[in-house]
Design an enzyme around this catalytic site. Structure first.
Site, mmCIF file in Angstrom:
data_model
loop_
_atom_site.group_PDB
_atom_site.id
_atom_site.type_symbol
_atom_site.label_atom_id
_atom_site.label_comp_id
_atom_site.label_asym_id
_atom_site.label_seq_id
_atom_site.Cartn_x
_atom_site.Cartn_y
_atom_site.Cartn_z
ATOM 1 N N TRP A 130 33.127 35.313 32.626
ATOM 2 C CA TRP A 130 34.211 35.417 33.611
ATOM 3 C C TRP A 130 35.339 36.234 32.972
ATOM 4 O O TRP A 130 35.786 35.886 31.863
ATOM 5 C CB TRP A 130 34.679 33.994 33.947
ATOM 6 C CG TRP A 130 35.796 33.903 34.931
ATOM 7 C CD1 TRP A 130 35.915 34.564 36.125
ATOM 8 C CD2 TRP A 130 36.951 33.066 34.819
ATOM 9 N NE1 TRP A 130 37.078 34.194 36.749
ATOM 10 C CE2 TRP A 130 37.735 33.270 35.967
ATOM 11 C CE3 TRP A 130 37.405 32.154 33.855
ATOM 12 C CZ2 TRP A 130 38.934 32.607 36.184
ATOM 13 C CZ3 TRP A 130 38.595 31.491 34.071
ATOM 14 C CH2 TRP A 130 39.349 31.719 35.224
ATOM 15 N N ASP A 211 32.619 25.306 29.367
ATOM 16 C CA ASP A 211 33.415 25.496 30.581
ATOM 17 C C ASP A 211 32.574 24.972 31.753
ATOM 18 O O ASP A 211 31.566 25.571 32.126
ATOM 19 C CB ASP A 211 33.745 26.990 30.761
ATOM 20 C CG ASP A 211 34.701 27.218 31.926
ATOM 21 O OD1 ASP A 211 35.068 26.236 32.602
ATOM 22 O OD2 ASP A 211 35.085 28.380 32.165
ATOM 23 N N LYS A 246 36.668 24.001 42.620
ATOM 24 C CA LYS A 246 35.552 24.259 43.543
ATOM 25 C C LYS A 246 34.940 22.960 44.055
ATOM 26 O O LYS A 246 34.686 22.815 45.237
ATOM 27 C CB LYS A 246 34.451 25.091 42.893
ATOM 28 C CG LYS A 246 34.891 26.031 41.805
ATOM 29 C CD LYS A 246 35.559 27.287 42.292
ATOM 30 C CE LYS A 246 36.260 27.948 41.133
ATOM 31 N NZ LYS A 246 36.541 29.324 41.219
HETATM 32 C C1 LMR Z 1 36.395 33.560 40.483
HETATM 33 O O1 LMR Z 1 35.742 33.766 39.458
HETATM 34 O O2 LMR Z 1 36.357 34.291 41.479
HETATM 35 C C2 LMR Z 1 37.278 32.342 40.542
HETATM 36 O O3 LMR Z 1 37.093 31.561 39.417
HETATM 37 C C3 LMR Z 1 38.690 32.675 40.825
HETATM 38 C C4 LMR Z 1 39.402 33.337 39.687
HETATM 39 O O4 LMR Z 1 40.466 32.834 39.322
HETATM 40 O O5 LMR Z 1 38.936 34.351 39.158
#
Ligand code: LMR
Length: 397
Positions: A130, A211, A246
């Site tokens: 991420w 995570d 979520k």
């Molecule tokens: C995402 O990955 O779209 C979500 O976790 C929102 C974010 O804050 O990036």
């Protein structure tokens, strides 16, 4: 002081929210930011949350400060959901949990805490991960390294490559793992793979930081916590960041938790005093509303059951959509094999498109996804899936 400041480009994920809203095309499709959506493309407040908020409205007696650890009922309840009520780490009081401002808060507090434990800390993150992991951890001052994780095309975990890269992670290193529903790629570790990584952590002495942002949205509440529970059983130390964004739909309430598992109860107790001290120096204490609501739900059998049922429906919907998308892409004649999407879990998968193809989808079809071609599966519904599949087929031909 500010005169030389130039504006930054929009955030690669959050920036899509404004772009989507500004688009006047009635057929537009939002597969960008990771929020759950129902068949009508809404992100409704979960029933258990609504009910708990009504009750809380009457029960809440004060807005006085709550302290750095947040709401005790939340901390106990969410710890039970993460580790399982009968887990030995709970019985031995080796696991302590504090409320944080979302999973993001937990990641950052965790990184700051690590820097209290060691002068220099290297955190290994999956490639890809991420994007916000990088500033959340890196801006705390830890060094970041990557391990290979994902094989585009087959949609599988590059497990052998991951394991050989992690041979270099040892004492004093930290390995960030996605507990379930990998963001962005949707490819999760299998139970045997979790066992192998746990063996490696035991042998090499690195600290896993898990995570867990999507518990309950992959295979199930229990199944999605398999890795966390195994590592907490087998390893002396572990950090877990969890999110209620979520699975409770509490996105803007910023509700998450950081759990510290230590070898012994006294160490865990001592560690949490440092976590609280980090919190005090960063934001003093977390917002409490989301924590109060989750604490209430998890402490009430009927409310908890309502939450479990609704979450189960969300999970089933996502898993059904995965199959539907694969079927529709094949029918539309999209170039490539997308069968892997149905084998993955959680809200995200990569379509494997180029940045140019992603731009074409945005400009010509008003279909929004992250530049990496990560899609939010929950943004698909029976009304837009044909349009989506046809558009993807057109840009991949
Ligand atoms: C995402 O990955 O779209 C979500 O976790 C929102 C974010 O804050 O990036």
């Amino acid at each position: 002081m500010f005169a030389h400041i130039q504006p930054l480009p929009a955030d690669p994920i959050l920036g899509l929210i404004a772009d989507f809203h500004a688009d006047a095309n009635p057929d537009k499709v939002d597969l960008g930011v990771g929020v759950y959506r129902n068949e009508r493309s809404d992100t409704p407040i979960m029933q258990a949350v609504k009910e708990a908020e009504l009750r809380w409205h009457h029960a809440e007696q004060t807005k006085a400060y709550i302290g750095p650890a947040g709401v005790p009922e939340f901390n106990e309840g969410i710890r039970r959901e993460i580790f399982g009520a009968s887990h030995s780490a709970l019985a031995d009081r080796r696991a302590h949990t504090v409320l944080t401002p979302g999973g993001c808060g937990a990641l950052r507090v965790g990184a700051e805490f690590l820097l209290r434990c060691a002068k220099a800390v290297k955190v290994w993150v999956s490639d890809p991960t991420w994007p916000n992991h990088v500033p959340l951890l890196g801006n705390a001052g830890v060094d970041l390294a990557t391990y290979p994780y994902y094989r585009p095309g087959s949609g599988e975990v590059l497990f052998d490559e991951m394991m050989s890269a992690l041979q270099a992670a040892g004492q004093g290193d930290v390995v960030l793992l996605h507990g379930c529903c990998h963001n962005p790629c949707g490819a999760d570790l299998s139970e045997p793979q979790w066992r192998e990584i746990t063996d490696l952590a035991e042998r090499n002495g690195f600290l896993p930081f898990i995570d867990l942002a999507y518990q309950g949205l992959g295979r199930g509440l229990e199944e999605d916590a398999f890795g966390v529970r195994l590592m907490a059983e087998r390893l002396p130390e572990l950090l877990v960041a969890s999110s209620c964004s979520k699975n409770f739909g509490l996105y803007r309430e910023r509700t998450g938790s950081l759990s510290v598992v230590s070898a012994r109860a006294e160490q865990s107790q001592a560690a949490i005093t440092h976590v609280n001290n980090v919190v005090r120096g960063m934001y003093s204490m977390p917002p409490s509303h989301g924590g109060a609501i989750v604490g209430l739900i998890l402490g009430d059998e009927a409310l908890r059951q309502s939450w479990v049922d609704e979450l189960g429906g969300m999970r089933e919907r996502i898993n059904t959509l995965r199959e539907l998308l694969v079927e529709k892409l094949a029918q539309a004649g999209a170039s490539g094999d997308y069968a892997f999407i149905a084998r993955q879990f959680g809200m995200f998968s990569f379509l494997g498109l180029t940045k140019e193809q992603v731009q074409l989808l945005r400009q010509q079809y008003s279909i929004y996804m992250v530049d990496s071609s990560r899609i939010n599966i929950a943004g698909i519904n029976r009304d837009n899936v044909d349009y989506l599949a046809t558009a993807i087929a057109a840009v991949t031909r």
